[in-house]
Design an enzyme around this catalytic site. Structure first.
Site, PDB file in Angstrom:
ATOM      1  N   TYR A  29     -10.654   6.579  -0.831  1.00 30.42           N
ATOM      2  CA  TYR A  29      -9.625   7.621  -0.984  1.00 30.42           C
ATOM      3  C   TYR A  29      -8.227   7.001  -0.910  1.00 30.42           C
ATOM      4  O   TYR A  29      -7.386   7.227  -1.786  1.00 30.42           O
ATOM      5  CB  TYR A  29      -9.825   8.682   0.107  1.00 30.42           C
ATOM      6  CG  TYR A  29      -8.698   9.677   0.229  1.00 30.42           C
ATOM      7  CD1 TYR A  29      -8.508  10.672  -0.726  1.00 30.42           C
ATOM      8  CD2 TYR A  29      -7.813   9.636   1.309  1.00 30.42           C
ATOM      9  CE1 TYR A  29      -7.460  11.588  -0.611  1.00 30.42           C
ATOM     10  CE2 TYR A  29      -6.778  10.541   1.436  1.00 30.42           C
ATOM     11  CZ  TYR A  29      -6.604  11.518   0.476  1.00 30.42           C
ATOM     12  OH  TYR A  29      -5.575  12.423   0.603  1.00 30.42           O
ATOM     13  N   THR A  74      -0.597  10.008   0.936  1.00 30.49           N
ATOM     14  CA  THR A  74      -1.281  10.069   2.230  1.00 30.49           C
ATOM     15  C   THR A  74      -0.968   8.904   3.166  1.00 30.49           C
ATOM     16  O   THR A  74      -0.619   7.807   2.708  1.00 30.49           O
ATOM     17  CB  THR A  74      -2.809  10.091   1.956  1.00 30.49           C
ATOM     18  OG1 THR A  74      -3.510   9.963   3.197  1.00 30.49           O
ATOM     19  CG2 THR A  74      -3.258   8.937   1.064  1.00 30.49           C
ATOM     20  N   ASP A  75      -1.153   9.140   4.448  1.00 24.96           N
ATOM     21  CA  ASP A  75      -1.068   8.080   5.466  1.00 24.96           C
ATOM     22  C   ASP A  75      -2.194   7.050   5.276  1.00 24.96           C
ATOM     23  O   ASP A  75      -2.113   5.949   5.807  1.00 24.96           O
ATOM     24  CB  ASP A  75      -1.173   8.695   6.866  1.00 24.96           C
ATOM     25  CG  ASP A  75      -2.432   9.523   7.054  1.00 24.96           C
ATOM     26  OD1 ASP A  75      -2.777  10.288   6.125  1.00 24.96           O
ATOM     27  OD2 ASP A  75      -3.087   9.417   8.096  1.00 24.96           O
ATOM     28  N   ILE A 112      -6.184  18.217 -14.262  1.00 26.18           N
ATOM     29  CA  ILE A 112      -5.141  17.188 -14.404  1.00 26.18           C
ATOM     30  C   ILE A 112      -5.664  15.891 -15.014  1.00 26.18           C
ATOM     31  O   ILE A 112      -4.881  15.033 -15.388  1.00 26.18           O
ATOM     32  CB  ILE A 112      -4.380  16.898 -13.078  1.00 26.18           C
ATOM     33  CG1 ILE A 112      -5.317  16.334 -12.000  1.00 26.18           C
ATOM     34  CG2 ILE A 112      -3.620  18.115 -12.585  1.00 26.18           C
ATOM     35  CD1 ILE A 112      -4.573  15.579 -10.903  1.00 26.18           C
ATOM     36  N   LYS A 170      -5.419   6.773  -3.870  1.00 26.27           N
ATOM     37  CA  LYS A 170      -4.115   7.428  -3.696  1.00 26.27           C
ATOM     38  C   LYS A 170      -2.984   6.405  -3.837  1.00 26.27           C
ATOM     39  O   LYS A 170      -1.946   6.697  -4.434  1.00 26.27           O
ATOM     40  CB  LYS A 170      -4.031   8.125  -2.328  1.00 26.27           C
ATOM     41  CG  LYS A 170      -4.923   9.335  -2.155  1.00 26.27           C
ATOM     42  CD  LYS A 170      -4.581  10.527  -3.035  1.00 26.27           C
ATOM     43  CE  LYS A 170      -3.317  11.231  -2.646  1.00 26.27           C
ATOM     44  NZ  LYS A 170      -3.080  12.460  -3.461  1.00 26.27           N
TER      45      LYS A 170
HETATM   46  N1  LIG Z   1      -6.061  17.241   3.473  1.00 27.77           N
HETATM   47  C1  LIG Z   1      -5.493  16.252   4.154  1.00 27.77           C
HETATM   48  O1  LIG Z   1      -5.746  16.061   5.351  1.00 27.77           O
HETATM   49  C2  LIG Z   1      -4.489  15.361   3.485  1.00 27.77           C
HETATM   50  C3  LIG Z   1      -3.956  14.278   4.202  1.00 27.77           C
HETATM   51  C4  LIG Z   1      -3.018  13.463   3.591  1.00 27.77           C
HETATM   52  C5  LIG Z   1      -2.608  13.712   2.290  1.00 27.77           C
HETATM   53  N2  LIG Z   1      -3.150  14.755   1.596  1.00 27.77           N
HETATM   54  C6  LIG Z   1      -2.718  14.970   0.222  1.00 27.77           C
HETATM   55  O2  LIG Z   1      -2.039  16.219   0.155  1.00 27.77           O
HETATM   56  C7  LIG Z   1      -2.254  16.821  -1.133  1.00 27.77           C
HETATM   57  C8  LIG Z   1      -2.742  18.241  -0.957  1.00 27.77           C
HETATM   58  O3  LIG Z   1      -3.948  18.182  -0.194  1.00 27.77           O
HETATM   59  P1  LIG Z   1      -4.784  19.481   0.173  1.00 27.77           P
HETATM   60  O4  LIG Z   1      -5.274  19.286   1.562  1.00 27.77           O
HETATM   61  O5  LIG Z   1      -4.036  20.709  -0.204  1.00 27.77           O
HETATM   62  O6  LIG Z   1      -6.014  19.241  -0.810  1.00 27.77           O
HETATM   63  P2  LIG Z   1      -7.195  20.260  -1.190  1.00 27.77           P
HETATM   64  O7  LIG Z   1      -7.169  21.419  -0.259  1.00 27.77           O
HETATM   65  O8  LIG Z   1      -8.426  19.435  -1.311  1.00 27.77           O
HETATM   66  O9  LIG Z   1      -6.734  20.779  -2.618  1.00 27.77           O
HETATM   67  C9  LIG Z   1      -6.807  20.003  -3.765  1.00 27.77           C
HETATM   68  C10 LIG Z   1      -7.030  20.946  -4.918  1.00 27.77           C
HETATM   69  O10 LIG Z   1      -7.038  20.179  -6.127  1.00 27.77           O
HETATM   70  C11 LIG Z   1      -8.112  20.663  -6.920  1.00 27.77           C
HETATM   71  N3  LIG Z   1      -8.515  19.671  -7.899  1.00 27.77           N
HETATM   72  C12 LIG Z   1      -9.415  18.670  -7.774  1.00 27.77           C
HETATM   73  N4  LIG Z   1      -9.553  18.015  -8.931  1.00 27.77           N
HETATM   74  C13 LIG Z   1      -8.708  18.600  -9.818  1.00 27.77           C
HETATM   75  C14 LIG Z   1      -8.414  18.380 -11.182  1.00 27.77           C
HETATM   76  N5  LIG Z   1      -9.023  17.419 -11.866  1.00 27.77           N
HETATM   77  N6  LIG Z   1      -7.500  19.172 -11.778  1.00 27.77           N
HETATM   78  C15 LIG Z   1      -6.879  20.167 -11.106  1.00 27.77           C
HETATM   79  N7  LIG Z   1      -7.142  20.434  -9.809  1.00 27.77           N
HETATM   80  C16 LIG Z   1      -8.042  19.661  -9.170  1.00 27.77           C
HETATM   81  C17 LIG Z   1      -9.199  20.940  -5.902  1.00 27.77           C
HETATM   82  O11 LIG Z   1     -10.238  21.740  -6.448  1.00 27.77           O
HETATM   83  P3  LIG Z   1     -11.735  21.537  -5.841  1.00 27.77           P
HETATM   84  O12 LIG Z   1     -11.627  21.760  -4.357  1.00 27.77           O
HETATM   85  O13 LIG Z   1     -12.522  22.574  -6.555  1.00 27.77           O
HETATM   86  O14 LIG Z   1     -12.134  20.128  -6.169  1.00 27.77           O
HETATM   87  C18 LIG Z   1      -8.380  21.673  -4.834  1.00 27.77           C
HETATM   88  O15 LIG Z   1      -8.215  23.039  -5.133  1.00 27.77           O
HETATM   89  C19 LIG Z   1      -3.224  15.895  -1.868  1.00 27.77           C
HETATM   90  O16 LIG Z   1      -2.503  15.034  -2.696  1.00 27.77           O
HETATM   91  C20 LIG Z   1      -3.871  15.086  -0.753  1.00 27.77           C
HETATM   92  O17 LIG Z   1      -4.307  13.816  -1.197  1.00 27.77           O
HETATM   93  C21 LIG Z   1      -4.064  15.589   2.176  1.00 27.77           C
END
Ligand SMILES: NC(=O)c1ccc[n+]([C@@H]2O[C@H](COP(=O)([O-])OP(=O)(O)OC[C@H]3O[C@@H](n4cnc5c(N)ncnc54)[C@H](OP(=O)(O)O)[C@@H]3O)[C@@H](O)[C@H]2O)c1
Length: 289
Positions: A126, A102-103, A38, A130
């Site tokens: 982070y 995110t929160d 992205i 965000k």
């Molecule tokens: N996890 C939490 O607790 C949490 C809390 C609040 C909000 N969120 C938000 O919720 C959303 C989904 O989170 P999630 O937990 O599903 O995250 P995740 O499991 O870390 O998944 C993110 C994915 O994006 C990929 N990615 C990273 N850089 C990229 C790039 N340049 N182009 C394309 N893909 C890329 C990552 O690949 P790699 O792993 O190989 O880098 C990973 O597969 C995110 O926006 C996150 O900020 C998450």
């Protein structure tokens, strides 16, 4: 609709992939950074044009909260600059953009659930990146688009607190877990369900901003206790203050977000966190997905 999902190997992206099988009326394009990075505007424009994409669900993010403190530029490129590019493309091509935030945009000093309009003040890199992504998207204003803030995400896919606790709970008799950071876990399957049932149909003139987490409230300690109980693990969980567990990134103490708009505007009932946890633990225990 022709729907592009970015970051599809992550927790939310994986759950969307599973659920997309129940929506034969849409054509889904599941991509992660190997197929579609992205941060490359050129690659995104090419992909969207070639595949006549009408909706982008951006699940790609830099989510390593502690590592972000030493990789600020990379975190900003993925969580902020790439979102700006996605928003500009969405505006230009009249593509709907569903973006996840995110929160951690809040400082955690609150004492009652943050309404969407509550002032933001992130305390770590982070959160700063965000928030910059949110602001960039709001500045560009792609139509019929939304930002959904969530918290404490877990899933049977990827790495997360639930899987770590289950693994450690098998190996250890006792674990110390932080008891003075309060929030709500969110089962990525529930958020994925909301996105496919409701968010993809959103219509608005101004980018919508919503909070989606499971219902209820707990500390990391309560969360860990519940995981051990539901997974029938004997490991004792002991409460410790966050100050006893120093980490590179500061984390907010209070993370609850008001979800009244999701309930009201979308007529959508969000499950209670312990019920969703049960579903995830069953999947992990019996290796179901
Ligand atoms: N996890 C939490 O607790 C949490 C809390 C609040 C909000 N969120 C938000 O919720 C959303 C989904 O989170 P999630 O937990 O599903 O995250 P995740 O499991 O870390 O998944 C993110 C994915 O994006 C990929 N990615 C990273 N850089 C990229 C790039 N340049 N182009 C394309 N893909 C890329 C990552 O690949 P790699 O792993 O190989 O880098 C990973 O597969 C995110 O926006 C996150 O900020 C998450």
């Amino acid at each position: 609709m022709r729907i592009l999902i970015t970051g599809s190997k992550g927790q939310l992206g994986s759950e969307l992939k599973v659920l997309s099988n129940y929506y034969p009326e849409h054509l889904f394009f599941h991509t992660d950074k190997e197929e579609l990075d992205i941060t490359s505007k050129e690659a995104i424009v090419k992909f969207v044009n070639k595949n006549k994409i009408k909706v982008i669900i951006n699940c790609a993010a830099y989510t390593a909260v502690d590592r972000a403190e030493s990789e600020k530029e990379l975190a900003d490129r993925i969580n902020h600059l790439a979102v700006k590019n996605l928003a500009e493309l969405a505006k230009e091509k009249t593509v709907k953009l569903i973006h996840i935030s995110t929160d951690y945009v809040f400082d955690g000093k609150g004492y009652k659930p943050y309404p969407v309009g509550h002032p933001t003040s992130p305390v770590n890199t982070y959160g700063i990146t965000k928030l910059a992504g949110e602001k960039a998207m709001q500045l560009v204003q792609p139509s019929n688009s939304i930002i959904i803030r969530t918290s404490w995400v877990y899933s049977s896919y990827g790495n997360n607190f639930v899987k770590t606790m289950m693994r450690l709970g098998e190996d250890r008799n006792k674990l110390n877990v932080i008891c003075d950071q309060i929030g709500v876990p969110t089962y990525a399957r529930d958020l994925a369900d909301f996105i496919l049932q409701k968010a993809v149909y959103v219509e608005n003139n101004k980018v919508g901003l919503y909070h989606f987490t499971n219902e209820g409230v707990c500390s990391w300690y309560d969360f860990a206790k519940e995981i051990m109980g539901q997974a029938e693990l004997k490991c004792k969980v002991c409460p410790i203050p966050a100050t006893a567990y120093p980490s590179p990134a500061i984390r907010p103490y209070y993370s609850l977000m008001d979800k009244v708009d999701i309930n009201k505007e979308f007529n959508y009932t969000i499950p209670y966190w312990k019920e969703s946890l049960k579903e995830c633990i069953e999947k992990l225990t019996f290796n179901l997905h």
